[in-house]
Write a protein that holds these residues in place. Structure first.
Motif: not given
Length: 563
Positions: A211-215, A504-511
């Motif tokens: 949703e933020r536009g990242g992958l 699955a696309t919203e499961r992130y805590t790190y870049l």
């Protein structure tokens, strides 16, 4: 010293060949080490140490690049963009590290003759109306998964596979190496690093878009369709405050391999056309102080000491954005004098300073628990003695004598927690490097650690069959890679993102590089799975590097621990 590809036979006779024949349909040129003569092309761009030459008689094979880099500052001074020239020289393969992919170059250019000048230079287009890279697989040597084991079982420079730019992302970018290209419809999918290098996607087909536009990295998809914007050829500076989700102006430059990644070296600096918003909503998950709704949070606070400039900001995150969870799992708490290596191992000042700052900013008055490590044995910054710790609200829970056991203050409900910080990925190789599959640093150690934690979980179940168990922290690994697959299988716990149905696309805590990824995980037992809720609060991944307080985002879960 520049490192070059070693050839078994150097041809002494100068060959008359085209640029397409030189670049070839593989990673290593069939003419590496050969002298060539009468090479004709259009100068498309210049840098400080060389220029780029495009064939004036392009072929129809999409596996062969129509352009090549000509190395040498003296040769560069003799040509201008728009010149059609001929030259002689030597075909070489260059890379600055043995882990990187080679780039085909022409060096020692001589006999430079300008045939005509001021010719039109038209970039190819990657994006809407133009080319589009593959979205999942990197190379044919990865066994279908860049995290397959063992890493470095082959090398592109050794196997030298035929390119398939319709199936493999690295093959796509390699087939365009040296080309002048315009990227359209750009979005930043990383923060800029200190040099202003920024990962982007354009208006071409992508997978894993959040949703933020990242992958977001998912199983067997680490997003080879992204490309890194590197240093501008005109010597200007890219902005260093680019954020995840910023909209960028279209940009034109040269596609190449640079420092282990496929990059576009722009003709001039990157421009942000629309910055993304940085305001993050506070979590909606709030404890009601009973066993029916306790909140549990996980936060890697990145080498936190009493004097850390980030401490007040982290305290604000916990008090405001996480809304004072019942229990906070912390990782990377340093000892009382931080990285000073003087034998101090206690972190009571670090934790009390953090707890006081949380209370001062409107949060609850936490108590804390940690276990001092043996001096200089826990990794992290030298002298810092990082360890895991807990903050907890004593009005809701207290710790029983067993290290991992908690009880609600009414004494009626018991649950267990395990605070995890696994070995880092230090020593990993680039996803776009020569080593295939890429090396996942210390994966065997993390697998062993996962087995130990899983065994501890099963020992709890041996005593309490329906135990309420939470294992959370910085696992330094992805859910779909061996260590966490082993942990889930052997422990019987379920990742809370799965239980709560988080996309699955919203499961992130790190870049990291081109990927939004999840290194921080929370696993729960089946007794806690019903109506479990979880939110990843992007207080750090959504802001610029200068404004982040940790390199990890915190996570908050709402759980019913009633027996």
């Amino acid at each position: 010293m520049r490192a070059f590809y070693a050839t078994a036979l150097l041809l002494q006779t100068a060959l008359a060949v085209t640029i397409n024949e030189i670049t070839g349909d593989r990673y290593i040129s069939p003419y590496a080490g050969s002298q060539i003569t009468g090479l004709k092309g259009l100068v498309t761009a210049k840098g400080s140490s060389g220029f780029y030459l495009r064939s004036t008689s392009a072929d129809s094979d999409d596996r062969t690049s129509n352009s090549v880099y000509v190395y040498g500052s003296s040769a560069t001074e003799r040509v201008a963009v728009g010149d059609i020239i001929t030259l002689s020289g030597k075909v070489t393969e260059y890379r600055s590290s043995s882990k990187y992919v080679y780039s085909t170059e022409i060096e020692s250019a001589t006999d430079i003759e300008v045939i005509s000048s001021d010719n039109t230079v038209t970039p190819i287009v990657i994006g809407k109306g133009g080319l589009s890279p593959p979205t999942e697989q990197f190379t044919s040597l990865d066994n279908g998964d860049v995290f397959s084991l063992p890493g470095n079982s082959n090398q592109l420079s050794n196997a030298n596979p035929v390119l398939d730019p319709t199936a493999y992302g690295m093959d796509f970018w390699q087939s365009l190496s040296g080309e002048l290209a315009t990227l359209s419809g750009l979005t930043a999918i990383s923060k800029a690093n200190s040099y202003g290098d920024t990962w982007v996607i354009g208006d071409w087909t992508v997978t894993g878009k959040n949703e933020r536009g990242g992958l977001t990295m998912t199983a067997k998809d680490s997003n080879p369709e992204a490309i890194l914007i590197g240093s501008p050829l005109d010597g200007s500076d890219n902005p260093t405050d680019v954020k995840l989700g910023d909209t960028l102006e279209d940009i034109t430059g040269i596609i190449t391999q640079a420092y282990g990644f496929y990059s576009l070296l722009p003709l001039t600096a990157l421009t942000v056309s629309e910055p993304s918003a940085t305001e993050v909503s506070k979590t909606s998950l709030v404890s009601d102080g009973t066993c029916k709704a306790i909140t549990v949070s996980d936060y890697n606070v990145d080498n936190l000491s009493p004097d850390s400039s980030t401490l007040t900001g982290i305290a604000k995150h916990i008090a405001t954005y996480l809304q004072s969870p019942t229990i906070v799992f912390l990782q990377e708490i340093q000892d009382n004098d931080g990285s000073t290596d003087d034998g101090v191992v206690s972190a009571n000042l670090t934790l009390s300073t953090l707890a006081s700052s949380i209370a001062e900013q409107g949060g609850v008055q936490y108590e804390f628990i940690d276990i001092d490590p043996t001096d200089d044995t826990n990794g992290g910054e030298h002298g810092g003695n990082i360890r895991c710790a807990y903050l907890y609200n004593p009005d809701v829970v207290h710790r029983k004598p067993l290290v991992a056991q908690w009880e609600t203050v009414d004494g009626k409900n018991s649950f267990y927690t395990i605070n995890v910080h696994m070995t880092s990925k230090y020593g990993s190789s680039s996803l776009e490097g020569d080593l295939r599959p890429p090396v996942n640093g210390w994966v065997a150690t993390r697998t062993s650690q996962a087995k130990v934690v899983a065994a501890f979980v099963t020992s709890i179940f041996a005593e309490v069959a329906d135990a309420r168990v939470i294992a959370a922290g910085d696992w330094n690994e992805y859910s779909f890679v061996q260590p966490l697959e082993v942990f889930a299988s052997e422990s019987g716990l379920q990742e809370i993102d799965e239980a709560a149905g988080v996309a699955a696309t919203e499961r992130y805590t790190y870049l990291y590089n081109q990927n939004c990824e999840q290194l921080d995980h929370m696993f729960i037992s089946s007794a806690l799975a019903t109506d479990a809720k979880v939110e990843h609060v992007h207080v750090n991944t959504w802001v610029s590097t200068a404004d982040q307080r940790s390199d990890h985002d915190p996570t908050v879960a709402l759980l019913n621990v009633c027996e």
